[in-house]
Design a protein around this motif. Structure first.
Motif, PDB file in Angstrom:
ATOM      1  N   PHE A 112      38.139  40.253  36.411  1.00  0.00           N
ATOM      2  CA  PHE A 112      38.623  38.881  36.491  1.00  0.00           C
ATOM      3  C   PHE A 112      39.822  38.665  35.584  1.00  0.00           C
ATOM      4  CE2 PHE A 112      35.550  38.707  33.008  1.00  0.00           C
ATOM      5  CZ  PHE A 112      36.135  37.876  32.081  1.00  0.00           C
ATOM      6  N   ASP A 113      40.667  37.724  35.987  1.00  0.00           N
ATOM      7  CA  ASP A 113      41.838  37.316  35.222  1.00  0.00           C
ATOM      8  C   ASP A 113      41.386  36.304  34.177  1.00  0.00           C
ATOM      9  OD1 ASP A 113      44.140  35.674  34.432  1.00  0.00           O
ATOM     10  OD2 ASP A 113      45.237  36.742  35.991  1.00  0.00           O
ATOM     11  N   ARG A 114      41.636  36.595  32.905  1.00  0.00           N
ATOM     12  CA  ARG A 114      41.144  35.720  31.836  1.00  0.00           C
ATOM     13  C   ARG A 114      41.920  34.406  31.727  1.00  0.00           C
ATOM     14  NH1 ARG A 114      40.622  40.425  27.460  1.00  0.00           N
ATOM     15  NH2 ARG A 114      40.426  38.777  25.900  1.00  0.00           N
ATOM     16  N   ALA A 115      43.095  34.334  32.323  1.00  0.00           N
ATOM     17  CA  ALA A 115      43.853  33.086  32.301  1.00  0.00           C
ATOM     18  C   ALA A 115      43.355  32.118  33.363  1.00  0.00           C
ATOM     19  CB  ALA A 115      45.336  33.372  32.510  1.00  0.00           C
ATOM     20  N   THR A 116      43.034  32.635  34.547  1.00  0.00           N
ATOM     21  CA  THR A 116      42.630  31.781  35.659  1.00  0.00           C
ATOM     22  C   THR A 116      41.126  31.810  35.928  1.00  0.00           C
ATOM     23  OG1 THR A 116      42.929  33.533  37.295  1.00  0.00           O
ATOM     24  CG2 THR A 116      44.864  32.209  36.734  1.00  0.00           C
ATOM     25  N   LEU A 117      40.414  32.803  35.359  1.00  0.00           N
ATOM     26  CA  LEU A 117      38.985  33.032  35.596  1.00  0.00           C
ATOM     27  C   LEU A 117      38.697  33.353  37.065  1.00  0.00           C
ATOM     28  CD1 LEU A 117      37.314  30.311  33.328  1.00  0.00           C
ATOM     29  CD2 LEU A 117      37.936  32.670  32.759  1.00  0.00           C
ATOM     30  N   ALA A 118      39.695  33.899  37.751  1.00  0.00           N
ATOM     31  CA  ALA A 118      39.526  34.295  39.147  1.00  0.00           C
ATOM     32  C   ALA A 118      39.203  35.781  39.233  1.00  0.00           C
ATOM     33  CB  ALA A 118      40.791  34.003  39.946  1.00  0.00           C
ATOM     34  N   ASN A 119      38.299  36.154  40.136  1.00  0.00           N
ATOM     35  CA  ASN A 119      38.009  37.562  40.379  1.00  0.00           C
ATOM     36  C   ASN A 119      39.179  38.189  41.139  1.00  0.00           C
ATOM     37  OD1 ASN A 119      35.336  37.601  39.266  1.00  0.00           O
ATOM     38  ND2 ASN A 119      34.631  36.492  41.075  1.00  0.00           N
ATOM     39  N   VAL A 120      39.622  39.363  40.671  1.00  0.00           N
ATOM     40  CA  VAL A 120      40.776  40.009  41.294  1.00  0.00           C
ATOM     41  C   VAL A 120      40.447  41.366  41.895  1.00  0.00           C
ATOM     42  CG1 VAL A 120      42.429  38.780  39.842  1.00  0.00           C
ATOM     43  CG2 VAL A 120      41.519  40.977  39.070  1.00  0.00           C
ATOM     44  N   ALA A 121      39.262  41.910  41.611  1.00  0.00           N
ATOM     45  CA  ALA A 121      38.885  43.206  42.180  1.00  0.00           C
ATOM     46  C   ALA A 121      37.387  43.396  42.053  1.00  0.00           C
ATOM     47  CB  ALA A 121      39.624  44.348  41.490  1.00  0.00           C
ATOM     48  N   THR A 122      36.827  44.172  42.978  1.00  0.00           N
ATOM     49  CA  THR A 122      35.413  44.549  42.947  1.00  0.00           C
ATOM     50  C   THR A 122      35.321  46.063  43.022  1.00  0.00           C
ATOM     51  OG1 THR A 122      34.859  42.525  44.150  1.00  0.00           O
ATOM     52  CG2 THR A 122      33.153  44.219  43.994  1.00  0.00           C
ATOM     53  N   ILE A 123      34.568  46.671  42.101  1.00  0.00           N
ATOM     54  CA  ILE A 123      34.469  48.127  42.021  1.00  0.00           C
ATOM     55  C   ILE A 123      32.999  48.512  42.103  1.00  0.00           C
ATOM     56  CG2 ILE A 123      35.003  50.167  40.616  1.00  0.00           C
ATOM     57  CD1 ILE A 123      37.104  48.272  39.185  1.00  0.00           C
ATOM     58  N   PRO A 124      32.620  49.391  43.026  1.00  0.00           N
ATOM     59  CA  PRO A 124      31.213  49.785  43.133  1.00  0.00           C
ATOM     60  C   PRO A 124      30.755  50.560  41.906  1.00  0.00           C
ATOM     61  CG  PRO A 124      32.588  51.163  44.537  1.00  0.00           C
ATOM     62  CD  PRO A 124      33.469  50.070  44.014  1.00  0.00           C
ATOM     63  N   ALA A 125      29.507  50.315  41.510  1.00  0.00           N
ATOM     64  CA  ALA A 125      28.922  51.023  40.369  1.00  0.00           C
ATOM     65  C   ALA A 125      27.632  51.687  40.830  1.00  0.00           C
ATOM     66  CB  ALA A 125      28.668  50.049  39.223  1.00  0.00           C
ATOM     67  N   GLY A 126      26.800  52.101  39.874  1.00  0.00           N
ATOM     68  CA  GLY A 126      25.501  52.651  40.199  1.00  0.00           C
ATOM     69  C   GLY A 126      24.508  51.537  40.479  1.00  0.00           C
ATOM     70  N   THR A 127      23.222  51.852  40.363  1.00  0.00           N
ATOM     71  CA  THR A 127      22.184  50.870  40.650  1.00  0.00           C
ATOM     72  C   THR A 127      21.860  50.056  39.402  1.00  0.00           C
ATOM     73  OG1 THR A 127      21.235  52.437  42.222  1.00  0.00           O
ATOM     74  CG2 THR A 127      19.896  50.548  41.630  1.00  0.00           C
ATOM     75  N   ASN A 128      22.077  48.746  39.511  1.00  0.00           N
ATOM     76  CA  ASN A 128      21.797  47.786  38.446  1.00  0.00           C
ATOM     77  C   ASN A 128      22.637  48.028  37.181  1.00  0.00           C
ATOM     78  OD1 ASN A 128      20.453  45.510  37.340  1.00  0.00           O
ATOM     79  ND2 ASN A 128      19.063  46.864  36.231  1.00  0.00           N
ATOM     80  N   PRO A 129      23.970  47.896  37.284  1.00  0.00           N
ATOM     81  CA  PRO A 129      24.799  47.990  36.075  1.00  0.00           C
ATOM     82  C   PRO A 129      24.435  46.883  35.093  1.00  0.00           C
ATOM     83  CG  PRO A 129      26.073  47.145  37.925  1.00  0.00           C
ATOM     84  CD  PRO A 129      24.770  47.612  38.480  1.00  0.00           C
TER      85      PRO A 129
END
Length: 347
Positions: A112-129
């Protein structure tokens, strides 16, 4: 606050009076901790990690499917991060530009962008990060996956996964020392692991004898120490340069997070019983020097290095129900609208 009591009717010699006077300034100079205020946030849902951004005076509080963003100068909610299934932790880059949220139920890390608090990308992780951190030397983000028992390493420039490293058990809270080394509690093995961000390999495992189910961890980079809070009212103190357990401090019941103040050498344990334990890490055997009453269930915390304040998440809990198939442990539910941040500071 330490007070000196003088019995009535007792006569002091000049030397005794001088000795007493020499003690009084030190006694009155000593500052104790206490709850300063409580900031009501409201809403519903559970909570997990809190993350402090001291330069920006912002506190990120994971709260169910969202993250509350508070201004620590006013205690007001200034925004929310939304679009998640179940938030656990927040990591911040040192440049003040981007943050990273571990979405446990979504098996993903959001940027997320800390100035706007908007999500800018989603990255897959493992199970239950769960636990998550930004490693400054390699500019990577590490998401520790509780159910798949591994760690997802993300290159923040390309926002892609560059490695998935297997762990010996269920990871909990991580810390980085700034040189590329990362340390993490392994809850079901009662140990600490060391990971090298330069080589992307696990390079050490150290037992925490006497520490059951280590969860929260704080780091003293100058003193090369780690403070892991454990079940059984313990805080394990580890020399991470030597990979050696130095001792166990006594803390309150049900700890889940830890903090460290480099200016004072004090470590903190936030305890589910509704206390905050203050530990003197400079003294022999690491004695607990103060127990501060907080709020029942306030077991996660963040330390503000700029002010010395401690922030804890909590809610007013309803009556404890009888165990059932849906709630086998009979856990009490938080009363709607009672979610809060408890602020502890020096008096």
């Amino acid at each position: 606050m330490t007070h000196t009591r003088i019995s009535r009717g007792r006569t002091f010699t000049g030397a005794a009076a001088l000795a007493l006077c020499s003690l009084l300034p030190a006694a009155h100079a000593q500052k104790s901790y206490a709850v300063e205020t409580k900031w009501t946030i409201g809403g519903e849902g559970g909570w997990d990690y809190l993350t402090m951004d001291a330069p920006a005076h912002r506190l990120y509080v994971t709260h169910g499917p969202k993250v509350e963003v508070l201004d620590t100068t006013t205690g007001k909610v200034v925004g929310q991060l939304t679009g998640y299934k179940s938030t656990h932790g927040v990591a911040l880059d040192p440049d003040g530009r981007f943050g990273y949220v571990s979405d446990g139920a979504g098996n993903a890390v959001y940027v997320f962008d800390r100035a706007t608090l908007a999500n800018v990308a989603t990255i897959p992780a493992g199970t239950n990060p769960d636990g998550i951190l930004f490693e400054p030397k390699t500019k990577t983000v590490w998401a520790f996956n509780g159910r798949s028992k591994n760690v997802t390493v993300i290159d923040t420039k390309t926002r892609t996964v560059v490695a998935t490293i297997a762990l010996p058990g269920k990871p909990e809270f991580p810390q980085a020392d700034g040189t590329g080394m990362i340390y993490d509690n392994i809850e079901d093995k009662n140990e600490i692991v060391r990971l090298d961000a330069n080589t992307l390999k696990l390079t050490g495992e150290w037992p925490l004898t006497g520490c059951e189910s280590p969860s929260g961890m704080a780091i003293d980079i100058t003193g090369h120490k780690l403070y892991s809070v454990c079940d059984g009212k313990k805080m394990a103190v580890t020399d991470y340069a030597a990979g050696k357990l130095l001792g166990l401090a006594e803390v309150g019941d049900g700890p889940d997070a830890a903090g460290f103040d480099a200016k004072t050498g004090l470590a903190f344990s936030s305890n589910g019983e509704g206390t905050l334990t203050v530990v003197n890490t400079k003294a022999k055997n690491f004695p607990a020097v103060e127990t501060v009453k907080t709020v029942l269930g306030a077991r996660t915390m963040a330390f503000d290095e700029s002010t010395g304040r401690i922030y804890l998440a909590a809610a007013i809990m309803g009556p404890k129900p009888a165990p059932s198939a849906a709630n086998p442990r009979g856990r009490a539910a938080a009363l709607p609208g009672s979610f809060m941040v408890v602020v502890v500071g020096k008096q």
